[in-house]
Design an enzyme around this catalytic site. Structure first.
Site, PDB file in Angstrom:
ATOM      1  N   TYR A  92      -4.753   1.162  -3.076  1.00  0.00           N
ATOM      2  CA  TYR A  92      -3.862   0.062  -2.687  1.00  0.00           C
ATOM      3  C   TYR A  92      -4.533  -0.728  -1.574  1.00  0.00           C
ATOM      4  O   TYR A  92      -4.881  -0.165  -0.533  1.00  0.00           O
ATOM      5  CB  TYR A  92      -2.496   0.571  -2.208  1.00  0.00           C
ATOM      6  CG  TYR A  92      -1.596  -0.587  -1.815  1.00  0.00           C
ATOM      7  CD1 TYR A  92      -0.908  -1.302  -2.778  1.00  0.00           C
ATOM      8  CD2 TYR A  92      -1.498  -1.003  -0.482  1.00  0.00           C
ATOM      9  CE1 TYR A  92      -0.127  -2.403  -2.433  1.00  0.00           C
ATOM     10  CE2 TYR A  92      -0.723  -2.100  -0.130  1.00  0.00           C
ATOM     11  CZ  TYR A  92      -0.038  -2.792  -1.108  1.00  0.00           C
ATOM     12  OH  TYR A  92       0.726  -3.884  -0.770  1.00  0.00           O
ATOM     13  N   ASP A 121     -11.253  -0.188   4.101  1.00  0.00           N
ATOM     14  CA  ASP A 121      -9.959  -0.802   4.376  1.00  0.00           C
ATOM     15  C   ASP A 121      -9.180   0.103   5.341  1.00  0.00           C
ATOM     16  O   ASP A 121      -8.542   1.061   4.931  1.00  0.00           O
ATOM     17  CB  ASP A 121      -9.207  -0.983   3.051  1.00  0.00           C
ATOM     18  CG  ASP A 121      -7.802  -1.537   3.229  1.00  0.00           C
ATOM     19  OD1 ASP A 121      -7.346  -1.685   4.385  1.00  0.00           O
ATOM     20  OD2 ASP A 121      -7.147  -1.807   2.204  1.00  0.00           O
ATOM     21  N   LYS A 146      -1.898  -4.477  10.372  1.00  0.00           N
ATOM     22  CA  LYS A 146      -0.835  -3.550  10.756  1.00  0.00           C
ATOM     23  C   LYS A 146      -0.897  -3.203  12.253  1.00  0.00           C
ATOM     24  O   LYS A 146      -0.594  -4.050  13.075  1.00  0.00           O
ATOM     25  CB  LYS A 146      -0.860  -2.319   9.855  1.00  0.00           C
ATOM     26  CG  LYS A 146      -0.439  -2.701   8.433  1.00  0.00           C
ATOM     27  CD  LYS A 146      -0.228  -1.560   7.485  1.00  0.00           C
ATOM     28  CE  LYS A 146       0.334  -2.079   6.173  1.00  0.00           C
ATOM     29  NZ  LYS A 146      -0.113  -1.390   4.988  1.00  0.00           N
TER      30      LYS A 146
HETATM   31  C1  PLP Z   1      -0.537  -2.276   3.781  1.00  0.00           C
HETATM   32  C2  PLP Z   1      -1.932  -2.245   3.331  1.00  0.00           C
HETATM   33  C3  PLP Z   1      -2.593  -3.427   2.957  1.00  0.00           C
HETATM   34  C4  PLP Z   1      -1.893  -4.756   2.908  1.00  0.00           C
HETATM   35  O1  PLP Z   1      -1.481  -5.181   4.147  1.00  0.00           O
HETATM   36  P1  PLP Z   1      -0.337  -6.314   4.264  1.00  0.00           P
HETATM   37  O2  PLP Z   1      -0.280  -6.588   5.721  1.00  0.00           O
HETATM   38  O3  PLP Z   1       0.907  -5.697   3.715  1.00  0.00           O
HETATM   39  O4  PLP Z   1      -0.787  -7.463   3.465  1.00  0.00           O
HETATM   40  C5  PLP Z   1      -3.923  -3.346   2.616  1.00  0.00           C
HETATM   41  N1  PLP Z   1      -4.566  -2.173   2.618  1.00  0.00           N
HETATM   42  C6  PLP Z   1      -3.973  -1.013   2.951  1.00  0.00           C
HETATM   43  C7  PLP Z   1      -4.749   0.239   2.954  1.00  0.00           C
HETATM   44  C8  PLP Z   1      -2.623  -1.014   3.295  1.00  0.00           C
HETATM   45  O5  PLP Z   1      -2.009   0.133   3.603  1.00  0.00           O
END
Ligand code: PLP
Length: 428
Positions: free
Chosen positions: A148, A242, A271
């Site tokens: 994800y 990521d 985040k």
């Molecule tokens: C939440 C998340 C995203 C996306 O971030 P948003 O701020 O919701 O667009 C991308 N990569 C990972 C691993 C995530 O947990």
């Protein structure tokens, strides 16, 4: 009509909520949040709920941190917004330097954007153009199954969670996903083999480091990430890590990369990056990647968002880093993490549970294991809500990822309620 009912009525009539069917929207009462403080959300009737997932993995420093509030107000007094085209400003410039100072070694350049999805889009576009401008005809990406990386189109393309992505299959670009059905060892072995056999056609490998969050908190050992780093280097392929969920201490270290002792070529953060005050994100790159973009306008990265490097976001992100430094946040994680691990291990003895697991400030367990739309997780969520905990299972995976600053007493209460709620969900 009470305030709460009024809000609910307006919400039901006009709001389109994320990941929510109209049945759920009309039939299930959401918590109508009036305010939040530390690890707690308060609804309109004054009931409090422990924020078991840090408001979607964002509020690592809890809600309403006084230093973050003050930093926002202070920045607002001088400059709330200006573009980063033909301009720059102190908050963004200082933040870039401070972020580089704490980032894995070698990441020296910072591209700002708005959220985790855009941070990933930026990394993908950089990697794609980097290949073109270094004379490689490498236009595909390699990723893990069950990944994800966000909900925008590029981020969805490298993701692979059927419940989220299958509908959109026809609009996504082609990505090679290594199956995780037979476990992570096999998946990483497949990526390594593909790097050998078809590495010259691969622009980058993209992974969530150590924890696949949205897939249901699936965890893999640091050694696999370390081996992947070596394999990408041997193949001359960029590695995008990521850290949108795992960064900022979630796994115990500032970055999950550190637990594997690696530095990627590109790293995404969001985040926790802006402490739950404003949407804000960054993609970090090495000098070697940045240097491939030197030259005239035709070689520039043609990408930028209206709010790129927004001064308010940058000021907050600087203060977040300062709080981590001054308040020993990672030290607190080291003290609390074992309690989460113990509690989930104990939950693993409840009949009907499977695969208790924990890393840093994450604890997770599966109930039944019937997928994202299964109902046992829902039952645990309802039971927890009645007991003052806001839980949001990923299907039948019940997990906690609370603010790192949650107090010891609150953490004990959270873990007790989660355990009780799991027990109740599994009662016949
Ligand atoms: C939440 C998340 C995203 C996306 O971030 P948003 O701020 O919701 O667009 C991308 N990569 C990972 C691993 C995530 O947990």
């Amino acid at each position: 009509m009470g305030t709460r009912d009024e809000i609910l009525t307006l919400d039901r009539r006009h709001v389109w909520r994320p990941y929510t069917s109209s049945d759920d929207h009309q039939g299930r009462d959401p918590i109508v949040v009036a305010r939040a403080e530390g690890a707690r959300l308060f609804d309109h009737d004054g009931r409090s709920y422990l924020d078991a997932n840090g408001s979607w993995w964002v509020n690592n420093l809890g809600h309403g941190h006084p230093r973050l509030r003050a930093a926002l107000v202070k920045q607002l007094e001088t400059l709330a917004h200006c573009s980063m085209a033909g301009m720059t400003h102190e908050p963004a410039a200082r933040l870039a330097a401070e972020l580089v100072a704490v980032a894995p070694a070698g990441l020296t350049r910072v591209f700002f954007s708005d959220d985790g999805s855009t941070a990933v889009e930026v990394a993908l576009k950089i990697a794609f153009q980097h290949a073109l401008q270094t004379g490689r005809r490498a236009q595909r990406f390699l990723a893990l199954g069950a990944a994800y990386h966000g909900d925008t189109t590029g981020a969805m393309s490298v993701g692979r969670i059927p419940e989220f992505h299958a509908t959109f299959g026809p609009m996504l670009f082609d990505v090679v996903h290594a199956s995780v059905e037979r476990g992570f060892d096999a998946a990483f072995a497949e990526i390594e083999a593909r790097l050998v056999s078809e590495g010259s056609s691969i622009a980058a490998v993209v992974v969530e480091p150590l924890v696949q969050g949205a897939a249901g908190m699936r965890m893999y050992p640091p050694a696999l990430l370390a081996r992947l780093r070596e394999a990408t280097q041997r193949a001359g392929v960029l590695l995008i890590v990521d850290e949108v969920f795992t960064g900022y201490g979630r796994t115990g270290a500032m970055w999950a990369c550190e637990l594997a002792g690696i530095s990627p070529d590109l790293m995404c953060t969001a985040k926790g990056f802006s402490g739950g005050i404003l949407p804000f994100a960054a993609t970090l790159a090495t000098d070697a990647v940045f240097d491939a973009f030197s030259g005239d306008g035709t070689r520039a990265l043609m990408h930028g968002h209206s709010f790129c490097g927004n001064p308010l976001g940058a000021a907050i992100a600087r203060e977040v880093l300062a709080v981590y430094r001054d308040e020993g946040v990672l030290g607190e994680v080291a003290a609390k993490a074992p309690r989460i691990a113990e509690a989930f291990e104990r939950m693993g003895r409840i009949a009907g549970t499977a695969r208790p697991r924990a890393l840093g400030m994450i604890g997770a367990i599966d109930l039944g294991g019937a997928g994202y739309h299964a109902r046992l997780g829902r039952r645990a969520q309802d039971a927890a809500r009645e007991r003052g905990v806001s839980l949001r299972p990923l299907g039948d995976t019940v997990y906690v990822a609370p603010p790192l600053t949650i107090t010891g007493d609150e953490l004990d209460e959270l873990l007790r309620v989660v355990s009780e709620s799991v027990r109740i969900a599994l009662e016949r």
